[in-house]
Write a protein that holds these residues in place. Structure first.
Motif, PDB file in Angstrom:
ATOM      1  N   GLN A  19       0.807  -1.224   0.000  1.00 27.10           N
ATOM      2  CA  GLN A  19       0.000   0.000   0.000  1.00 27.10           C
ATOM      3  C   GLN A  19       0.839   1.273   0.000  1.00 27.10           C
ATOM      4  O   GLN A  19       0.596   2.183  -0.789  1.00 27.10           O
ATOM      5  CB  GLN A  19      -0.940   0.004   1.220  1.00 27.10           C
ATOM      6  N   ILE A  20       1.835   1.327   0.865  1.00 29.78           N
ATOM      7  CA  ILE A  20       2.596   2.571   1.022  1.00 29.78           C
ATOM      8  C   ILE A  20       3.565   2.788  -0.141  1.00 29.78           C
ATOM      9  O   ILE A  20       3.642   3.883  -0.701  1.00 29.78           O
ATOM     10  CB  ILE A  20       3.329   2.570   2.379  1.00 29.78           C
ATOM     11  N   ALA A  21       4.307   1.740  -0.483  1.00 26.13           N
ATOM     12  CA  ALA A  21       5.236   1.856  -1.619  1.00 26.13           C
ATOM     13  C   ALA A  21       4.465   2.155  -2.900  1.00 26.13           C
ATOM     14  O   ALA A  21       3.501   1.469  -3.238  1.00 26.13           O
ATOM     15  CB  ALA A  21       6.034   0.562  -1.771  1.00 26.13           C
ATOM     16  N   GLY A  22       4.875   3.198  -3.591  1.00 27.20           N
ATOM     17  CA  GLY A  22       4.199   3.586  -4.829  1.00 27.20           C
ATOM     18  C   GLY A  22       3.293   4.785  -4.683  1.00 27.20           C
ATOM     19  O   GLY A  22       2.826   5.342  -5.684  1.00 27.20           O
ATOM     20  N   GLU A  23       3.018   5.219  -3.438  1.00 24.26           N
ATOM     21  CA  GLU A  23       2.206   6.415  -3.240  1.00 24.26           C
ATOM     22  C   GLU A  23       3.060   7.659  -3.443  1.00 24.26           C
ATOM     23  O   GLU A  23       4.288   7.602  -3.517  1.00 24.26           O
ATOM     24  CB  GLU A  23       1.591   6.396  -1.836  1.00 24.26           C
ATOM     25  N   ASN A  24       2.409   8.812  -3.477  1.00 28.19           N
ATOM     26  CA  ASN A  24       3.106  10.063  -3.777  1.00 28.19           C
ATOM     27  C   ASN A  24       4.280  10.334  -2.846  1.00 28.19           C
ATOM     28  O   ASN A  24       5.354  10.752  -3.290  1.00 28.19           O
ATOM     29  CB  ASN A  24       2.120  11.241  -3.718  1.00 28.19           C
ATOM     30  N   ASP A  25       4.068  10.120  -1.562  1.00 26.56           N
ATOM     31  CA  ASP A  25       5.135  10.391  -0.603  1.00 26.56           C
ATOM     32  C   ASP A  25       6.201   9.300  -0.598  1.00 26.56           C
ATOM     33  O   ASP A  25       7.294   9.498  -0.057  1.00 26.56           O
ATOM     34  CB  ASP A  25       4.557  10.538   0.808  1.00 26.56           C
ATOM     35  N   PHE A  26       5.868   8.153  -1.166  1.00 21.08           N
ATOM     36  CA  PHE A  26       6.792   7.015  -1.178  1.00 21.08           C
ATOM     37  C   PHE A  26       6.771   6.383  -2.572  1.00 21.08           C
ATOM     38  O   PHE A  26       6.271   5.275  -2.758  1.00 21.08           O
ATOM     39  CB  PHE A  26       6.389   5.980  -0.117  1.00 21.08           C
ATOM     40  N   PRO A  27       7.303   7.089  -3.572  1.00 19.91           N
ATOM     41  CA  PRO A  27       7.153   6.635  -4.963  1.00 19.91           C
ATOM     42  C   PRO A  27       7.852   5.323  -5.273  1.00 19.91           C
ATOM     43  O   PRO A  27       7.425   4.607  -6.180  1.00 19.91           O
ATOM     44  CB  PRO A  27       7.765   7.792  -5.771  1.00 19.91           C
ATOM     45  N   GLU A  28       8.899   4.992  -4.544  1.00 17.42           N
ATOM     46  CA  GLU A  28       9.632   3.754  -4.763  1.00 17.42           C
ATOM     47  C   GLU A  28       9.637   2.930  -3.488  1.00 17.42           C
ATOM     48  O   GLU A  28       9.423   3.446  -2.387  1.00 17.42           O
ATOM     49  CB  GLU A  28      11.079   4.061  -5.189  1.00 17.42           C
TER      50      GLU A  28
END
Length: 556
Positions: free
Chosen positions: A295-304
């Motif tokens: 969920q977190i990886a790939g979001e705006n704040d965590f793009p990678e």
């Protein structure tokens, strides 16, 4: 190639899921089996019991014939009489192994039909002993979800038969070992039973097991001492193997993940953070990892993925798990509602900062430990991990009574003024709290301040950080005179020491302790909130510079 995942539902498979290495635990359990011990594996929900039993069955396969049964697959009706239970148990045996002698197989097939009223537990056990006599390998019986038994008379008779044959094992063939797994300790199965007056007969044991989520306590006023002694699995050896994940266990699991994705994470740091929040509770560790990966990886704040597997990413995962609904938290909430003594214990421990000494005969402590809420330490009973603790604080603080309080309402109304450039203005929060507290509760007596002051600070704080940040109470410093609140907000940490004023010398020691704590967290600024009931007190907020550290002190 199948992509492995972090699993939080059902049994884990090493070919499909990232897992900790269970080999050392399995080796220890096998040593108990080799000694011919009967024992119970009792741990809280989602603590890896089923995964361990499945791995154990494979681990033992070369040396033993393993009969692995899950009582969850046995229906409620199947526990209503001996004949129905024998039929269901026979069906389970037929399904779990194909290595049965032909004569035993035929008998079990006959029993499985449930047609004969003469096929009782004693008949079943005679057949099982015949099986033990005629197999080349010694037999190990594993029963998972044993506390799913839904009629205690049949269940206790079943335990009594196991016990009887174990005690005669030197002259009669029996199982090499029996392992029963579940949440409820068989020796304390009374915690799960309740009387149902409408179904009583002459037998004082004619009660049914309550629904697991109901959690109703039972009484046995009609039971004789001899009958009570049938309930415990009193032949059980102590099972002392730690099933929680150590920091090293978590590192091993993350190394598998890192081998697949090369995120560049600091494995030691991330494993340590995960352990600090969870104390190694298997579900919580896996759930946080799953949130980071999926969920977190790939979001705006965590793009990678490399951005997610950081201290900031872990903080975000903790924030999310604290606000989500899942089966574990729902189960914990149900227990609090079902067991008033458990609720009172947790309330005193958390909201009033009461020191509770471990007492093995305390019903409330026994329940709390059995369900995984607390653990016993040299300092007393403490909540099992930071996530449980914060979730419990939120549970109590979210009651209708609490949220209807003036302090919660005020914090909710003023919350937006405390966020500046994505950071908390903690100094302003303390200033506003001091003013509000003095206006609303300033004339309350000393006893009020000691018991309720910290509660109202948390009530004021919660709507300010809710949904964006999270907090926890540092258990090493929590008592009735001092509490350290650690706030995580957008990757930044704030340490606030809450204390009762006990004079200048005590206050100086508190400053020194806070400075040490800031060093531990690598912070330059800390906060102190003192509840002072001295009539000559000077309320307000001031800045104190101590060496290279800054303390913001608020006095109410």
């Amino acid at each position: 190639m199948i992509r492995k995942t972090f699993n939080t539902t059902g049994c884990c498979d090493p070919d499909l899921h990232y897992m900790v290495d269970l080999s050392s635990r399995l080796k220890e359990i096998k040593s108990m089996i080799d000694r011919g011990e009967y024992f119970t594996i009792n741990r809280a929900r989602q603590y890896g019991k089923t995964t361990t039993l499945q791995a154990l069955a494979e681990y033992l396969a070369d040396d033993y014939e393993v009969l692995s049964i899950d009582f969850q697959t046995v229906s409620y009706v199947d526990f209503e009489s001996e004949q129905l239970f024998v039929a269901a148990f026979s069906r389970e045996l037929l399904e779990c192994t194909s290595c049965l002698p032909e004569n035993i197989k035929n008998k079990l097939m006959e029993y499985s039909q449930g047609a004969s009223q003469e096929v009782t537990l004693s008949v079943l056990f005679k057949t099982l002993m015949e099986l033990c006599r005629n197999t080349k390998k010694k037999i190990v019986l594993l029963i998972d979800e044993v506390d799913s038994a839904t009629n205690n008379q049949v269940f206790l008779d079943f335990l009594a038969q196991l016990r009887a044959y174990f005690l005669k094992r030197k002259r009669l063939p029996t199982f090499q070992s029996v392992i029963l797994a579940g949440v409820y300790d068989i020796r304390n199965i009374r915690r799960k039973l309740r009387p149902e007056d409408e179904h009583k007969t002459n037998s004082p044991w004619n009660t049914r097991v309550s629904n697991e989520e109901n959690g109703s306590l039972l009484t046995f006023d009609d039971c004789t001492r001899d009958q009570m002694e049938l309930a415990p699995f009193d032949i059980a050896a102590d099972f002392l193997i730690d099933m929680s994940f150590s920091c090293q266990d978590i590192m091993g699991m993350l190394e598998q993940y890192e081998s697949d994705y090369q995120t560049g994470m600091d494995i030691g740091e991330i494993a340590s953070l995960l352990y600090d929040y969870t104390s190694g509770y298997p579900y919580l560790v896996s759930r946080l990892c799953k949130l980071l990966d999926e969920q977190i990886a790939g979001e705006n704040d965590f793009p990678e993925k490399s951005a997610a597997w950081t201290a900031v990413g872990v903080s975000e995962a903790v924030r999310r798990i604290l606000i989500e609904k899942n089966t574990l938290f729902e189960s914990l909430n149900n227990k609090i509602v079902a067991y008033p003594k458990l609720r009172e214990l947790l309330y005193q421990l958390l909201m009033n900062g009461k020191t509770i000494t471990y007492a093995p005969d305390s019903e409330a402590i026994d329940i709390a430990m059995m369900f995984g809420f607390v653990k016993a330490t040299k300092a007393g009973v403490v909540v099992s991990n930071r996530i449980f603790e914060t979730r419990l604080y939120n549970f109590f603080l979210s009651s209708e009574e609490m949220q209807g309080s003036d302090m919660y309402t005020l914090g909710d109304r003023e919350k937006y003024q405390f966020i500046k450039n994505g950071e908390l203005d903690m100094t302003l929060i303390l200033k506003r709290f001091v003013t509000a507290f003095d206006d609303i509760y300033g004339d309350q007596p000393k006893k009020f301040i000691e018991e309720d002051g910290r509660r109202y600070f948390l009530l004021y704080l919660r709507p300010i950080i809710n949904g964006t940040g999270n907090y926890y109470i540092e258990s090493r410093t929590r008592n009735q005179e001092r509490t350290d609140v650690i706030i995580d907000y957008h990757g930044r940490q704030y340490v606030i020491e809450l204390k009762i004023w006990r004079g200048d010398s005590y206050h100086t020691r508190g400053e020194k302790q806070l400075l040490d704590y800031l060093g531990y967290y690598h912070l330059d600024k800390g906060y102190m909130l003192s509840f002072n009931f001295n009539k000559q007190k000077e309320i307000g907020v001031r800045k104190i510079v101590l060496g290279d550290k800054v303390l913001i002190e608020a006095v109410v």
